[in-house]
Design a protein around this motif. Sequence first.
Motif, PDB file in Angstrom:
ATOM      1  N   ARG A  61      28.788  -3.644  89.785  1.00 17.47           N
ATOM      2  CA  ARG A  61      29.311  -3.549  91.159  1.00 17.47           C
ATOM      3  C   ARG A  61      30.796  -3.162  91.141  1.00 17.47           C
ATOM      4  O   ARG A  61      31.495  -3.335  90.137  1.00 17.47           O
ATOM      5  CB  ARG A  61      29.129  -4.890  91.860  1.00 17.47           C
ATOM      6  N   ASP A  62      31.251  -2.628  92.265  1.00 17.21           N
ATOM      7  CA  ASP A  62      32.642  -2.198  92.365  1.00 17.21           C
ATOM      8  C   ASP A  62      33.576  -3.350  92.000  1.00 17.21           C
ATOM      9  O   ASP A  62      33.387  -4.496  92.432  1.00 17.21           O
ATOM     10  CB  ASP A  62      32.955  -1.722  93.785  1.00 17.21           C
ATOM     11  N   GLY A  63      34.587  -3.025  91.192  1.00 14.90           N
ATOM     12  CA  GLY A  63      35.528  -4.049  90.753  1.00 14.90           C
ATOM     13  C   GLY A  63      36.250  -3.612  89.508  1.00 14.90           C
ATOM     14  O   GLY A  63      36.112  -2.471  89.042  1.00 14.90           O
ATOM     15  N   VAL A  64      37.038  -4.517  88.942  1.00 13.39           N
ATOM     16  CA  VAL A  64      37.841  -4.247  87.755  1.00 13.39           C
ATOM     17  C   VAL A  64      37.299  -5.060  86.588  1.00 13.39           C
ATOM     18  O   VAL A  64      37.014  -6.259  86.740  1.00 13.39           O
ATOM     19  CB  VAL A  64      39.328  -4.574  88.005  1.00 13.39           C
ATOM     20  N   TYR A  65      37.173  -4.408  85.418  1.00  7.76           N
ATOM     21  CA  TYR A  65      36.586  -5.052  84.246  1.00  7.76           C
ATOM     22  C   TYR A  65      37.440  -4.786  83.016  1.00  7.76           C
ATOM     23  O   TYR A  65      38.040  -3.715  82.877  1.00  7.76           O
ATOM     24  CB  TYR A  65      35.169  -4.513  83.998  1.00  7.76           C
ATOM     25  N   ASN A  66      37.469  -5.771  82.127  1.00  8.32           N
ATOM     26  CA  ASN A  66      38.068  -5.582  80.810  1.00  8.32           C
ATOM     27  C   ASN A  66      37.009  -5.034  79.875  1.00  8.32           C
ATOM     28  O   ASN A  66      35.895  -5.562  79.806  1.00  8.32           O
ATOM     29  CB  ASN A  66      38.622  -6.904  80.274  1.00  8.32           C
ATOM     30  N   VAL A  67      37.339  -3.974  79.146  1.00  5.93           N
ATOM     31  CA  VAL A  67      36.361  -3.297  78.289  1.00  5.93           C
ATOM     32  C   VAL A  67      37.037  -2.890  76.981  1.00  5.93           C
ATOM     33  O   VAL A  67      38.260  -2.969  76.836  1.00  5.93           O
ATOM     34  CB  VAL A  67      35.784  -2.040  78.978  1.00  5.93           C
ATOM     35  N   PHE A  68      36.210  -2.467  76.037  1.00  7.12           N
ATOM     36  CA  PHE A  68      36.686  -1.731  74.877  1.00  7.12           C
ATOM     37  C   PHE A  68      36.301  -0.273  75.062  1.00  7.12           C
ATOM     38  O   PHE A  68      35.230   0.024  75.610  1.00  7.12           O
ATOM     39  CB  PHE A  68      36.061  -2.251  73.581  1.00  7.12           C
TER      40      PHE A  68
ATOM     41  N   ARG B 275      39.775   5.745  68.010  1.00  5.19           N
ATOM     42  CA  ARG B 275      39.944   4.355  67.586  1.00  5.19           C
ATOM     43  C   ARG B 275      39.352   3.452  68.665  1.00  5.19           C
ATOM     44  O   ARG B 275      38.923   3.927  69.710  1.00  5.19           O
ATOM     45  CB  ARG B 275      41.432   4.052  67.364  1.00  5.19           C
ATOM     46  N   ARG B 276      39.301   2.153  68.392  1.00  2.00           N
ATOM     47  CA  ARG B 276      38.737   1.188  69.354  1.00  2.00           C
ATOM     48  C   ARG B 276      39.888   0.471  70.040  1.00  2.00           C
ATOM     49  O   ARG B 276      40.715  -0.159  69.385  1.00  2.00           O
ATOM     50  CB  ARG B 276      37.826   0.200  68.634  1.00  2.00           C
ATOM     51  N   LEU B 277      39.922   0.569  71.374  1.00  2.00           N
ATOM     52  CA  LEU B 277      41.037   0.016  72.132  1.00  2.00           C
ATOM     53  C   LEU B 277      40.529  -0.835  73.291  1.00  2.00           C
ATOM     54  O   LEU B 277      39.476  -0.557  73.870  1.00  2.00           O
ATOM     55  CB  LEU B 277      41.894   1.146  72.729  1.00  2.00           C
ATOM     56  N   ARG B 278      41.308  -1.840  73.631  1.00  2.00           N
ATOM     57  CA  ARG B 278      41.039  -2.541  74.893  1.00  2.00           C
ATOM     58  C   ARG B 278      41.453  -1.627  76.044  1.00  2.00           C
ATOM     59  O   ARG B 278      42.355  -0.812  75.923  1.00  2.00           O
ATOM     60  CB  ARG B 278      41.808  -3.853  74.966  1.00  2.00           C
ATOM     61  N   ALA B 279      40.777  -1.819  77.181  1.00  2.00           N
ATOM     62  CA  ALA B 279      41.085  -0.973  78.327  1.00  2.00           C
ATOM     63  C   ALA B 279      40.730  -1.702  79.625  1.00  2.00           C
ATOM     64  O   ALA B 279      40.009  -2.712  79.625  1.00  2.00           O
ATOM     65  CB  ALA B 279      40.322   0.347  78.248  1.00  2.00           C
ATOM     66  N   ARG B 280      41.234  -1.158  80.689  1.00  2.00           N
ATOM     67  CA  ARG B 280      40.903  -1.626  82.043  1.00  2.00           C
ATOM     68  C   ARG B 280      39.974  -0.590  82.658  1.00  2.00           C
ATOM     69  O   ARG B 280      40.261   0.610  82.626  1.00  2.00           O
ATOM     70  CB  ARG B 280      42.180  -1.769  82.860  1.00  2.00           C
ATOM     71  N   LEU B 281      38.856  -1.032  83.209  1.00  2.00           N
ATOM     72  CA  LEU B 281      37.920  -0.125  83.875  1.00  2.00           C
ATOM     73  C   LEU B 281      37.758  -0.561  85.329  1.00  2.00           C
ATOM     74  O   LEU B 281      37.514  -1.743  85.603  1.00  2.00           O
ATOM     75  CB  LEU B 281      36.566  -0.122  83.167  1.00  2.00           C
TER      76      LEU B 281
END
Length: 270
Positions: free
Chosen positions: A224-231, A236-242
Amino acid sequence: MKVFDWKELWDDFLENGVDPFFSDGAAMSIGCFDGPHKGHRILFDQVILNAKKGNLLAGLVTFVRPLPLKFARSYLGDISTLNQRLSFYEQEGFDFVVLIDFSDEFSKIEGTDFLTMLKDSCNLKFLAEGPDFHCGYRGLCKMEQIKLFAESNDVLASFPQLLLDNDERISSSWVRDCISKAQFDQVLRMLGRPFCLDLDGVPVRKSGNAYHFAKSCLTQVLPRDGVYNVFVNTSRRLRARLEVGSEEILVEPAANESSPIRIVEFINKE
């Protein structure tokens, strides 16, 4: 792992007979296998085990796109892309996959006729399906019809229950629903791995360090619409904001990144 197009495989059989690849016979399962989830792995394990026992090839017959809810307005999207599924099958140890691009012509084939075509073209010796599996025109070929076909065609058939450890019946529809509700711990339990978006090759617009993807270009179900913490997996493998919005998803890695984003992995717990 060899990948066959169903129409090409059948046409080649009609012209040349059984491909030498299938000369020793095949153990198989038929299905959409969207996920794939732990219930599917019960079928996969049976196919691979019986292939080893009988010195057979282990294979799957599946579809370019999952089908169960394909024509329903409420369909939330696919759990996995074709590339993700093919990679999974290869890692599981399958020798081949037969891909069907579903069409009106294919939908009119009677179930036992389809099974006969598989037996003839792939030298089918073993078949594993869930008890609720059905195939053929209007889905009229069910477990009892498949059992009769198997008995009369020297095919060993198995119909295991596709249950989790606590006897829950798992389904791709349930997984999709959990993804849409952002219940990623439950998704991890059913898939046996985190839910990942496959963005490899999806058109992207980049602004600063943010990547923008139109939702209309994606076939996978989204939370659902919203903000999530992801890799994210790039070079390379990075943390990101989705961020999932009404028309696009925005992915912003925690560090500056110039390489394309290939995979987004949803984090289950912080």
